[in-house]
Design a protein around this motif. Structure first.
Motif, PDB file in Angstrom:
ATOM      1  N   GLN A 174       0.858  -1.179   0.000  1.00 48.21           N
ATOM      2  CA  GLN A 174       0.000   0.000   0.000  1.00 48.21           C
ATOM      3  C   GLN A 174       0.896   1.232   0.000  1.00 48.21           C
ATOM      4  O   GLN A 174       1.800   1.344   0.831  1.00 48.21           O
ATOM      5  CB  GLN A 174      -0.880   0.019   1.243  1.00 48.21           C
ATOM      6  N   GLU A 199      -1.014  10.280  13.267  1.00 43.22           N
ATOM      7  CA  GLU A 199      -2.237   9.626  13.724  1.00 43.22           C
ATOM      8  C   GLU A 199      -2.867   8.791  12.614  1.00 43.22           C
ATOM      9  O   GLU A 199      -3.245   7.638  12.824  1.00 43.22           O
ATOM     10  CB  GLU A 199      -3.247  10.666  14.210  1.00 43.22           C
ATOM     11  N   SER A 247      -0.767   5.633  11.695  1.00 49.10           N
ATOM     12  CA  SER A 247      -0.855   4.633  12.767  1.00 49.10           C
ATOM     13  C   SER A 247      -2.202   3.927  12.757  1.00 49.10           C
ATOM     14  O   SER A 247      -2.277   2.702  12.902  1.00 49.10           O
ATOM     15  CB  SER A 247      -0.622   5.290  14.127  1.00 49.10           C
ATOM     16  N   GLU A 248      -3.276   4.686  12.584  1.00 50.12           N
ATOM     17  CA  GLU A 248      -4.614   4.100  12.533  1.00 50.12           C
ATOM     18  C   GLU A 248      -4.757   3.191  11.306  1.00 50.12           C
ATOM     19  O   GLU A 248      -5.319   2.102  11.398  1.00 50.12           O
ATOM     20  CB  GLU A 248      -5.681   5.196  12.492  1.00 50.12           C
ATOM     21  N   TYR A 249      -4.243   3.638  10.186  1.00 51.08           N
ATOM     22  CA  TYR A 249      -4.347   2.871   8.942  1.00 51.08           C
ATOM     23  C   TYR A 249      -3.579   1.555   9.052  1.00 51.08           C
ATOM     24  O   TYR A 249      -4.050   0.513   8.602  1.00 51.08           O
ATOM     25  CB  TYR A 249      -3.835   3.711   7.770  1.00 51.08           C
ATOM     26  N   ALA A 289      -3.065  -0.180  11.741  1.00 55.15           N
ATOM     27  CA  ALA A 289      -3.857  -1.084  12.579  1.00 55.15           C
ATOM     28  C   ALA A 289      -5.087  -1.610  11.833  1.00 55.15           C
ATOM     29  O   ALA A 289      -5.370  -2.812  11.856  1.00 55.15           O
ATOM     30  CB  ALA A 289      -4.278  -0.370  13.857  1.00 55.15           C
ATOM     31  N   GLU A 290      -5.796  -0.720  11.149  1.00 48.42           N
ATOM     32  CA  GLU A 290      -7.024  -1.113  10.445  1.00 48.42           C
ATOM     33  C   GLU A 290      -6.764  -2.097   9.309  1.00 48.42           C
ATOM     34  O   GLU A 290      -7.554  -3.007   9.079  1.00 48.42           O
ATOM     35  CB  GLU A 290      -7.715   0.120   9.855  1.00 48.42           C
ATOM     36  N   GLN A 291      -5.672  -1.916   8.601  1.00 47.26           N
ATOM     37  CA  GLN A 291      -5.397  -2.719   7.411  1.00 47.26           C
ATOM     38  C   GLN A 291      -4.548  -3.962   7.693  1.00 47.26           C
ATOM     39  O   GLN A 291      -4.249  -4.721   6.774  1.00 47.26           O
ATOM     40  CB  GLN A 291      -4.686  -1.861   6.352  1.00 47.26           C
ATOM     41  N   GLY A 292      -4.138  -4.157   8.931  1.00 42.52           N
ATOM     42  CA  GLY A 292      -3.324  -5.320   9.274  1.00 42.52           C
ATOM     43  C   GLY A 292      -1.952  -5.281   8.617  1.00 42.52           C
ATOM     44  O   GLY A 292      -1.443  -6.304   8.171  1.00 42.52           O
TER      45      GLY A 292
END
Length: 152
Positions: A64, A104, A107-109, A111-114
């Motif tokens: 990605q 932010e 980091s969130e992406y 976690a969300e996308q593995g």
């Protein structure tokens, strides 16, 4: 894992002096299947694209390419150019543009996308600007829950 609060000047010196990418990881081994390349159009980010495009270590990984920006044709052009470079090297990368605070949002992406590995350009700004504005690299290292490959 590791002492995130202690990351900073020592690691920065090592990365700034390194002629090769530096992997920062903690904890046990976890297979890497999905990688995120954080891209902001800077010289170090463009170099990171070249490293990912040219390294056999990225063969077979889901990739990605993520840009955190507030919009604009110039940013879209940079992101598309990076995606084409990766594609030309046989890397099938999904290009995504997000908005918000880079530390932010990325980091969130992750976690969300593995995501299993974060790749990014490191310490692209001068030390003086970094003192005033802060370091995105150091902030990402502190917040990342996955190994980070830093390209200088």
């Amino acid at each position: 894992g590791f002492a995130r609060g202690h990351l900073g000047s020592q690691l920065e010196r090592v990365v700034r002096a390194a002629r090769r990418p530096v992997l920062v990881a903690a904890g046990g081994f976890r297979p890497i299947r999905r990688a995120l390349l954080a891209f902001d159009g800077s010289p170090t980010a463009r170099k990171a694209v070249g490293v990912v495009a040219g390294s056999p270590l990225f063969d077979g990984l889901q990739l990605q390419l993520v840009m955190v920006a507030h919009g604009g044709e110039a940013e879209d052009g940079l992101l598309e150019s990076a995606r084409r470079e990766l594609s030309g090297a046989g890397r099938d990368a999904t290009a995504v543009r997000l908005s918000g605070d880079p530390e932010e949002v990325i980091s969130e992406y992750v976690a969300e996308q593995g995501i299993d590995l974060l790749v990014m350009g490191a310490y692209g700004r001068s030390r003086i600007r970094q003192l005033i504005v802060g370091s995105t690299t150091t902030a990402m290292l502190r917040s990342a829950s996955v190994p980070v490959l830093l390209v200088r």
